[in-house]
Design a protein around this motif. Structure first.
Motif, PDB file in Angstrom:
ATOM      1  N   ASN A 140       0.831  -1.197   0.000  1.00 14.34           N
ATOM      2  CA  ASN A 140       0.000   0.000   0.000  1.00 14.34           C
ATOM      3  C   ASN A 140       0.870   1.253   0.000  1.00 14.34           C
ATOM      4  O   ASN A 140       1.930   1.275   0.634  1.00 14.34           O
ATOM      5  CB  ASN A 140      -0.888   0.026   1.243  1.00 14.34           C
ATOM      6  CG  ASN A 140      -1.803  -1.174   1.317  1.00 14.34           C
ATOM      7  OD1 ASN A 140      -2.560  -1.436   0.395  1.00 14.34           O
ATOM      8  ND2 ASN A 140      -1.735  -1.908   2.426  1.00 14.34           N
ATOM      9  N   PRO A 141       0.436   2.315  -0.684  1.00 15.84           N
ATOM     10  CA  PRO A 141       1.216   3.559  -0.642  1.00 15.84           C
ATOM     11  C   PRO A 141       1.161   4.180   0.749  1.00 15.84           C
ATOM     12  O   PRO A 141       0.118   4.169   1.406  1.00 15.84           O
ATOM     13  CB  PRO A 141       0.515   4.442  -1.680  1.00 15.84           C
ATOM     14  CG  PRO A 141      -0.880   3.915  -1.765  1.00 15.84           C
ATOM     15  CD  PRO A 141      -0.768   2.438  -1.527  1.00 15.84           C
ATOM     16  N   ALA A 142       2.295   4.718   1.200  1.00 17.35           N
ATOM     17  CA  ALA A 142       2.394   5.274   2.545  1.00 17.35           C
ATOM     18  C   ALA A 142       3.428   6.385   2.554  1.00 17.35           C
ATOM     19  O   ALA A 142       4.234   6.526   1.622  1.00 17.35           O
ATOM     20  CB  ALA A 142       2.779   4.181   3.545  1.00 17.35           C
ATOM     21  N   ARG A 143       3.412   7.180   3.632  1.00 18.58           N
ATOM     22  CA  ARG A 143       4.419   8.233   3.789  1.00 18.58           C
ATOM     23  C   ARG A 143       5.795   7.598   3.932  1.00 18.58           C
ATOM     24  O   ARG A 143       5.992   6.709   4.763  1.00 18.58           O
ATOM     25  CB  ARG A 143       4.101   9.091   5.006  1.00 18.58           C
ATOM     26  CG  ARG A 143       5.023  10.303   5.154  1.00 18.58           C
ATOM     27  CD  ARG A 143       4.587  11.175   6.315  1.00 18.58           C
ATOM     28  NE  ARG A 143       3.281  11.758   6.068  1.00 18.58           N
ATOM     29  CZ  ARG A 143       3.048  12.851   5.343  1.00 18.58           C
ATOM     30  NH1 ARG A 143       4.082  13.469   4.764  1.00 18.58           N
ATOM     31  NH2 ARG A 143       1.825  13.323   5.172  1.00 18.58           N
ATOM     32  N   LYS A 144       6.741   8.073   3.141  1.00 19.34           N
ATOM     33  CA  LYS A 144       8.066   7.485   3.119  1.00 19.34           C
ATOM     34  C   LYS A 144       8.855   7.860   4.374  1.00 19.34           C
ATOM     35  O   LYS A 144       8.771   8.985   4.865  1.00 19.34           O
ATOM     36  CB  LYS A 144       8.822   7.948   1.872  1.00 19.34           C
ATOM     37  CG  LYS A 144      10.160   7.255   1.665  1.00 19.34           C
ATOM     38  CD  LYS A 144      10.776   7.649   0.328  1.00 19.34           C
ATOM     39  CE  LYS A 144      12.074   6.892   0.079  1.00 19.34           C
ATOM     40  NZ  LYS A 144      12.642   7.199  -1.258  1.00 19.34           N
ATOM     41  N   GLY A 145       9.609   6.899   4.894  1.00 21.66           N
ATOM     42  CA  GLY A 145      10.554   7.180   5.956  1.00 21.66           C
ATOM     43  C   GLY A 145       9.986   7.248   7.352  1.00 21.66           C
ATOM     44  O   GLY A 145      10.715   7.555   8.298  1.00 21.66           O
ATOM     45  N   VAL A 146       8.684   6.941   7.508  1.00 21.46           N
ATOM     46  CA  VAL A 146       8.034   7.065   8.816  1.00 21.46           C
ATOM     47  C   VAL A 146       7.249   5.800   9.131  1.00 21.46           C
ATOM     48  O   VAL A 146       6.561   5.246   8.264  1.00 21.46           O
ATOM     49  CB  VAL A 146       7.075   8.277   8.846  1.00 21.46           C
ATOM     50  CG1 VAL A 146       6.355   8.359  10.199  1.00 21.46           C
ATOM     51  CG2 VAL A 146       7.833   9.564   8.577  1.00 21.46           C
TER      52      VAL A 146
END
Length: 409
Positions: free
Chosen positions: A88-94
């Motif tokens: 799933n797409p998600a906020r990168k790096g967190v």
């Protein structure tokens, strides 16, 4: 005639599929059938029935279009968005954690997962810890590693949720009905334009408050049904990773704090523990949550938050009261409402046609708000109003029936 129309539809979808895999910008629907359905529904409505339209082949094409859009989204914003362990797409790096003790977090920090901050979400009694992903590690690998380091905590990526509808045209004028519903309604979406009068807008993403067409259309439909007090939690703004689970949780807390009794959510995405606990907290505050099932067809994964227990899951029908061919699915379905052949205002205040389960959702939310004006028990009122379609009794296509059948048409 039915067989011929079905063949025409399948062929048209084959031709249209490549055009549907478009780069998605912040605040623009991600899992949305877009051109794929738009190019063909006008040719077949009124010719074939729902059973002919919703075929396995069409469902698979809609699912492939959804996956293509996710791929394009990540490619368009590689510095802001990545895929989580479930794709799933998600906020990168967190990464997000709930229920982790200080010793476990210290051990995670020793492995490179630095604590960015602890957040107590106002209005929901929910605490979330944000951790950074170690340098050079992919988000999906980091999520799996952190789950092993924090076995007693709830760990997830900050997944993204997409708007569940699209504009077809916007070039006319219109005006909402005079306010007749006093129950305050909140919405999780993009911000509306200045032409749509709402009580408050608060941003929960960078660039919050920037007008969006989708947010304007949903707010315009609520106002058009007579809702007097509308508060908007803008979870998109101009953020490439807008619509994240944490942003939505923050928005839900604010809407509860400011007195919303019904919350309309025309967004879809995967199951997520932060979002799920936020929804539970909202419900414990006595607030009704109404959510769209999405537009990725019956082969798509179950839509959330519509699939969470107690959430009023809404699908849509066309102008002939047939289920939309692109309607997604949830683990349960409560009602349908018009989602095609209806008009709503865009960010400029121009009224045009819209399509999708996004736009059925505020219609049902408005009817629940109206019912709450008379009694705390809204369900019996909506059940009496609902027109039973399809097989007698609740079913997977129409739920408990059609609500607001003549609204916004």
């Amino acid at each position: 005639m039915r067989l011929f129309a079905t063949v025409i539809l399948a062929g048209a979808l084959s031709l249209a599929a490549p055009a549907s895999a478009q780069v998605v910008l912040p605040g623009v629907p991600l899992p949305n059938v877009g051109d794929t359905v738009g190019q063909v529904t006008g040719q077949v409505e009124g010719v074939v029935g729902e059973a002919d339209l919703v075929t396995g082949r069409i469902a698979r094409k809609l699912e492939r279009a959804r996956l293509s859009r996710i791929t394009d989204l990540v490619r368009a914003h590689p510095d802001a968005i990545a895929l989580d362990a479930s794709g799933n797409p998600a906020r990168k790096g967190v990464l997000l954690a709930m229920g982790a003790d200080s010793a476990s977090l210290a051990a995670a920090a020793g492995a490179g997962f630095a604590v960015i901050g602890h957040e107590q979400i106002a209005g929901l009694d929910l605490e979330v810890t944000r951790l950074s992903v170690p340098g050079g590690m992919e988000l999906a690998d980091a999520e799996r590693a952190l789950k092993q380091l924090l076995p007693d905590a709830s760990v997830s990526a900050d997944v993204l949720y997409a708007q569940a509808g699209r504009s077809i045209a916007g070039n006319g004028k219109g005006a909402p009905n005079s306010p007749t519903i006093d129950t305050p309604v909140g919405m999780i979406d993009g911000a509306p334009g200045a032409a749509i009068k709402v009580a408050a807008v608060r941003g929960f993403a960078s660039g919050g408050g920037t007008p969006s067409d989708h947010g304007s259309e949903v707010a315009g439909l609520l106002a058009g049904q007579g809702v007097a007090t509308i508060r908007v939690a803008d979870v998109y703004g101009t953020d490439p990773a807008g619509g994240s689970a944490l942003a939505i949780a923050r928005g839900l807390g604010w809407l509860v704090q400011t007195g919303s009794k019904v919350i309309s959510i025309s967004l879809v995405g995967p199951r997520n523990p932060v979002f799920e606990r936020a929804i539970g907290a909202v419900q414990r505050n006595g607030v009704a949550v109404v959510a769209a099932v999405g537009n990725d067809g019956p082969a798509a994964p179950p839509a959330y938050p519509a699939s969470y227990p107690g959430v009023v899951a809404v699908s849509a029908v066309d102008r002939h009261d047939r289920g939309l061919i692109e309607a997604g699915r949830a683990l349960h379905l409560d009602y349908v409402a018009p989602g095609a052949g209806i008009r709503a205002p865009d960010a400029r205040g121009l009224w045009g046609k819209v399509r999708g389960t996004s736009f059925a959702t505020p219609l049902v939310a408005a009817r629940i708000a109206a019912a709450l004006g008379a009694t705390a028990k809204w369900r019996p009122i909506l059940d009496r109003e609902a027109l039973d379609l399809g097989p007698r009794g609740p079913d997977k296509t129409y739920g408990r029936g059609l609500v607001c059948g003549n609204c916004a048409r």
